[in-house]
Scaffold this motif. Structure first.
Motif, PDB file in Angstrom:
ATOM      1  N   SER A 186      10.118   2.329 -10.340  1.00 56.18           N
ATOM      2  CA  SER A 186       9.513   1.114 -10.899  1.00 56.18           C
ATOM      3  C   SER A 186       8.003   1.207 -10.733  1.00 56.18           C
ATOM      4  N   GLU A 187       7.297   0.508 -11.630  1.00 62.47           N
ATOM      5  CA  GLU A 187       5.826   0.543 -11.602  1.00 62.47           C
ATOM      6  C   GLU A 187       5.305  -0.825 -11.199  1.00 62.47           C
ATOM      7  N   THR A 188       4.342  -0.807 -10.297  1.00 63.01           N
ATOM      8  CA  THR A 188       3.762  -2.057  -9.819  1.00 63.01           C
ATOM      9  C   THR A 188       2.683  -2.528 -10.794  1.00 63.01           C
ATOM     10  N   PRO A 189       2.429  -3.802 -10.740  1.00 63.37           N
ATOM     11  CA  PRO A 189       1.260  -4.259 -11.499  1.00 63.37           C
ATOM     12  C   PRO A 189      -0.028  -3.725 -10.864  1.00 63.37           C
ATOM     13  N   LYS A 190      -1.178  -3.935 -11.590  1.00 59.82           N
ATOM     14  CA  LYS A 190      -2.441  -3.482 -11.026  1.00 59.82           C
ATOM     15  C   LYS A 190      -2.814  -4.317  -9.826  1.00 59.82           C
ATOM     16  N   LEU A 191      -3.135  -3.594  -8.756  1.00 60.07           N
ATOM     17  CA  LEU A 191      -3.511  -4.255  -7.516  1.00 60.07           C
ATOM     18  C   LEU A 191      -4.999  -4.073  -7.298  1.00 60.07           C
ATOM     19  N   PRO A 192      -5.691  -5.092  -6.803  1.00 65.07           N
ATOM     20  CA  PRO A 192      -7.146  -4.988  -6.626  1.00 65.07           C
ATOM     21  C   PRO A 192      -7.506  -3.976  -5.547  1.00 65.07           C
ATOM     22  N   VAL A 193      -8.611  -3.221  -5.815  1.00 61.13           N
ATOM     23  CA  VAL A 193      -9.083  -2.197  -4.891  1.00 61.13           C
ATOM     24  C   VAL A 193     -10.530  -2.494  -4.534  1.00 61.13           C
ATOM     25  N   VAL A 194     -10.831  -2.441  -3.303  1.00 60.02           N
ATOM     26  CA  VAL A 194     -12.209  -2.573  -2.828  1.00 60.02           C
ATOM     27  C   VAL A 194     -12.682  -1.185  -2.454  1.00 60.02           C
ATOM     28  N   TRP A 195     -13.637  -0.645  -3.225  1.00 58.44           N
ATOM     29  CA  TRP A 195     -14.093   0.720  -3.009  1.00 58.44           C
ATOM     30  C   TRP A 195     -14.965   0.815  -1.761  1.00 58.44           C
ATOM     31  N   SER A 196     -15.125   2.055  -1.308  1.00 54.85           N
ATOM     32  CA  SER A 196     -16.041   2.358  -0.182  1.00 54.85           C
ATOM     33  C   SER A 196     -17.138   3.243  -0.722  1.00 54.85           C
ATOM     34  N   PRO A 197     -18.143   2.653  -1.333  1.00 53.25           N
ATOM     35  CA  PRO A 197     -19.141   3.448  -2.080  1.00 53.25           C
ATOM     36  C   PRO A 197     -19.975   4.377  -1.205  1.00 53.25           C
ATOM     37  N   ASP A 198     -20.121   4.084   0.033  1.00 48.74           N
ATOM     38  CA  ASP A 198     -20.960   4.918   0.896  1.00 48.74           C
ATOM     39  C   ASP A 198     -20.214   6.112   1.492  1.00 48.74           C
ATOM     40  N   SER A 199     -18.988   6.280   1.173  1.00 54.40           N
ATOM     41  CA  SER A 199     -18.195   7.332   1.808  1.00 54.40           C
ATOM     42  C   SER A 199     -18.144   8.564   0.930  1.00 54.40           C
TER      43      SER A 199
END
Length: 870
Positions: free
Chosen positions: A811-824
């Motif tokens: 099964s496929e999940t809906p899109k889940l929000p992601v908080v990026w880590s831009p400094d990594s």
């Protein structure tokens, strides 16, 4: 002139004649004075007595004087006759005195002083009427044996006077006063003369004819003697004896003498040895069928000075019936070869027996018993005890045996101990192959055979046959009750109380090899009653953890049905011993079980437990199979109970076992707070793909109705790898990629996250999830996850409280929000992979719900293939 007349008869027979003629010339011819000895003797005596008184009588003196000298000569010649007559008179008077005045003393002297020393006894021949015996002995009277001085003196004088005593031909009859005075036997004694002088020895050598008397008397006394009931026997001998001393007849005397023999004085049955017994098949003259023959050789030492040649004799062989009062059962006929008996030497008897058929009374069960007379006999024989057979004479069909011998033999039944034979070394090899164990039926009543575990398999037995058995046999059925031992300690009982089909192959004996019998029987569901849990514990320890073969000793009483030339026989309680080698489990075999779980169905749930059913594939690395109606076990982690498992109607075969139905309850709360913590950690490791293992252990009620076995098993912890879950996928192995994830359990890590897509500009992600459940939906109530590059460089974080449903399959999940880590560094790698793929790692705390059960699982995944999209 007178002198010349007196001496002339001594000098010349002629002068005497002249005198006689002269006397005859002066005397009348009719007066024969000189020729009558008795008158001459009297005239002489008269002259000697009265001559001096009548010297002057010339008329009388003239004739008498002429006869004086002849009369004196004849008188001197008759003195020996007078002495002989006087001696004869003296002897006669002595005999009269001995016979009439001192008979008691002489009799006592004879009884105490008589010494008879037998030197030889030979039975020269057996006649139609009896036996002709030659008796040799030494006889003497020994006065020193007489204690009474007066009796000794009188006896010595009397016997010195008599000197010798003779008898005419005499018939002696011997009777049994205590048995209606029946005649035991008679003996014809020839004339006999013995010396009665003290110390003189007379050698006796006579041939007497012995004739048996009434057979009933012989039978009565013989049977009592053989049965040990004869304390003593009194014999009464009677005879009319004609006695004489020299030429003097002493008349006929009727003598009756009674003798009492105590039991200890009677001769006992000689000790004998059965040197050879061989049973074989023989042809029956005049019949097309065969019979069972027996050749027996018996030897005994003849300690008596007896010699005889015994003709061939015929006998019947009998065995006891059900009760002691029932008549014996005739089972065989036997004939002996002629038997030469020699003094003081070993006597060998050759016997040939024949059994043509077994009577029904021998094999029929006794009233109130399941055993027959044959069973009782064979039980004694095969346990090594002396089994008693009875021997009774019969008419010899050859006609060589005199009737009087047959009459005696047929009237006497002799018990003969038949030496038993132990069968301790009968079994040469004993094995049990294709073993299949069945645990008890949980619905069986206590005491029911179904309440015990059972064993099925193939019994292979190689038995060495005794030398005595030289005939073909075929085993058709067996049953037994066997005690099972380990190191001389009883493990339990194997009960084969139902007949099991069998077949056998016989190998005949050769010069270098004994006869053998190979028996094969397939046993089905034979109950195994374990009686000692500690012994079972030792066996399991050796098999599973010691890696050593275990030899279980079998001590059994076996019932066997065999086909022989006499028909089918049923032999009961045949002792048998052997060993069952039990091969150990290969080292590491528990790891080799490799359980694979598929088709999981949730049956019930509580806030702290889940009850499920699953199809499990396992590999049985042992040579044994088993059927398990019902078994319960505990599932442990770090020795803490976190659940239970149950199997019903489980049939485990060797090798691969597929779709085994197993029920389980996941309930860490059984272990308290520690159990809940351990259960959570175990689930987290499992879904993260960490190689985990479970410990299973039996408990008191693991196997219904078998607390002994259950307690024995409860002493061991069996550690097995956690089952691989069968994950859905498009490949044959359940996976759709070759990145190390596995959906089918081929030794690779299971992949719950089958696919991931990161959307760079929308800062979201969606996933393709794989559920191992086939009918139930898993709900994810919250996610707190972080994606990493190279395990340590964060890429982004997902936090969601939106409940997600994970149905069976993919099964496929809906899109889940992601908080990026831009400094990594990880985010930079993600940006560079835009439009391509990137392998990421993830760590997440996930709250899941299944029914009403909830748990927080920590998930760690590595090498997750992610699509990076704008």
């Amino acid at each position: 002139m007178a002198d010349s007349e007196e001496t002339a008869p001594l000098l010349s027979r002629d002068s005497s004649d002249d005198g006689s003629r002269s006397a005859r010339g002066t005397q009348p011819a009719s007066v024969p004075v000189e020729t009558t000895p008795l008158l001459a003797s009297n005239s002489g005596a008269s002259i000697h007595s009265h001559g001096s008184a009548h010297d002057d009588d010339d008329d009388a003196a003239s004739p008498v004087a002429g006869l004086a000298s002849p009369a004196g000569r004849k008188s001197s010649r008759r003195w020996p006759s007078i002495v002989a007559i006087l001696l004869l008179a003296l002897i006669s008077v002595s005999i009269i005195v001995v016979a009439y005045f001192v008979p008691a003393a002489v009799e006592e002297y004879a009884k105490q002083g008589a010494v008879i020393e037998p030197t030889d006894l030979s039975l020269e021949s057996i006649t139609t009427d009896g036996v002709r015996a030659r008796i040799q002995a030494n006889f003497r009277l020994d006065g020193s044996r007489v204690k009474n001085d007066q009796v000794r003196r009188i006896g010595q004088v009397a016997t010195w006077i008599v000197r010798k005593l003779g008898t005419e031909k005499t018939t002696v009859n011997v009777y049994l006063p205590e048995y209606a005075n029946v005649l035991l036997g008679s003996a014809e004694i020839p004339p006999l003369t013995v010396s009665l002088v003290d110390g003189h020895t007379t050698a006796i050598d006579i041939v007497a004819d012995l004739t048996p008397g009434n057979a009933d008397g012989v039978r009565s006394i013989a049977n009592q003697w053989l049965e040990g009931r004869l304390d003593s026997v009194r014999l009464l001998g009677k005879a009319d004896i004609e006695l004489k001393s020299g030429f003097i007849p002493l008349g006929t005397h009727s003598i009756a003498e009674s003798l009492i023999f105590e039991a200890k004085e009677l001769p006992s049955v000689p000790k004998y040895d059965i040197e050879r017994i061989v049973f074989k098949e023989i042809d029956v003259p005049g019949k097309s069928s065969q019979a069972m023959g027996a050749e027996v050789r018996i030897s005994a030492f003849n300690s008596f000075p007896v010699q005889i040649d015994i003709p061939s004799l015929a006998f019947e062989i009998l065995v006891p019936n059900c009760n002691s009062g029932d008549p014996y059962i005739v089972v065989a006929d036997a004939v002996t070869e002629p038997i030469p008996v020699r003094p003081k030497s070993t006597v060998t008897v050759e016997v040939n027996g024949t059994v043509q058929e077994l009577p029904d009374s021998l094999t029929a069960a006794c009233p109130g018993s399941g055993s027959s007379p044959l069973d009782h006999f064979l039980k004694q024989y095969m346990s090594g005890e002396d089994a008693v057979v009875f021997v009774r004479g019969k008419k010899n069909p050859s006609g060589d045996t005199p009737d009087w011998i047959a009459d005696i033999l047929t009237s006497v039944t002799v018990p003969v101990p038949f030496p038993g034979r132990t069968f301790d070394n009968l079994i040469r090899d004993f094995s049990l192959t294709d073993v299949h164990f069945t645990l008890p039926d949980p619905m069986a009543e206590p005491g029911d055979p179904a309440s015990n575990p059972t064993v099925s398999g193939t019994i292979l037995v190689t038995a060495g046959l005794p030398d005595q058995m030289n005939f073909a046999i075929n085993v058709t059925s067996v049953r037994a009750t066997a005690d099972v031992f380990y190191h001389k300690d009883k493990l339990g009982e194997l009960i084969l109380d139902k007949w099991q089909d069998a077949n056998s192959t016989m190998t005949r004996a050769t010069k270098d090899h004994e006869a053998t019998l190979k028996i094969q029987s397939i046993i089905n569901n034979a109950p195994l009653n374990v009686t000692d849990g500690d012994v079972l514990t030792d066996v399991i320890q050796k098999l599973i953890f010691g890696g050593e073969q275990v030899d279980l000793a079998i001590n059994a009483l076996v019932d066997i049905r065999v086909d022989t030339i006499l028909g089918q026989l049923e032999l009961k309680d045949v002792p048998a011993e052997g060993k069952i080698p039990v091969k150990p489990l290969p080292l590491g075999s528990l790891e080799g079980l490799a359980p694979q779980v598929g088709d999981i169905q949730i049956l019930d749930s509580t806030p702290t437990s889940i009850t499920l059913r699953a199809l499990v594939n396992i590999t049985n690395p042992t040579e044994y199979s088993a059927k398990v109606p019902l078994i319960n076990i505990h599932i442990l982690c770090n020795d803490t109970i976190i659940g239970t498992a149950k199997a019903e109607d489980l049939d485990v075969v060797r090798g691969n076992n597929t779709n085994v139905v197993v029920g389980a309850t996941w309930s860490p709360s059984m272990g308290g707070e520690v159990g809940q913590k351990l259960g959570r950690e175990l689930l987290s490791q499992f879904v993260s793909g960490v190689n985990t293992s479970l410990t299973i252990r039996a408990f008191h009620d693991s196997i219904p109705l078998q607390p002994i076995i259950s307690d024995a098993l409860s002493k061991f912890n069996f550690t097995v790898p956690a089952p691989r879950l069968s994950m859905p996928g498009s490949g044959e192995d359940g996976s759709d990629r070759d990145d190390g994830d596995d959906g089918a359990g081929n030794g690779k890590k299971p992949s719950f996250i089958r696919d991931a897509t990161f959307h760079f500009f929308s800062s979201s992600a969606n996933f393709v999830l794989a559920s191992p459940l086939m009918a139930n939906t898993i709900y994810i109530e919250s996610i707190n996850a972080t994606a990493y590059y190279n395990h340590t460089e964060p890429v982004g974080t997902i936090f969601s409280n939106v409940e997600l449903a994970v149905p069976p399959g993919l099964s496929e999940t809906p899109k889940l929000p992601v908080v990026w880590s831009p400094d990594s560094v990880g985010f930079e790698k993600l940006r560079k992979a835009l439009g391509g793929d990137l392998k990421l790692d993830a760590k997440a705390d996930v709250d899941v719900r299944l029914g009403v059960w909830r748990e927080t699982i920590h998930y760690e995944g590595s090498g997750i293939g992610a699509h990076i999209r704008p």
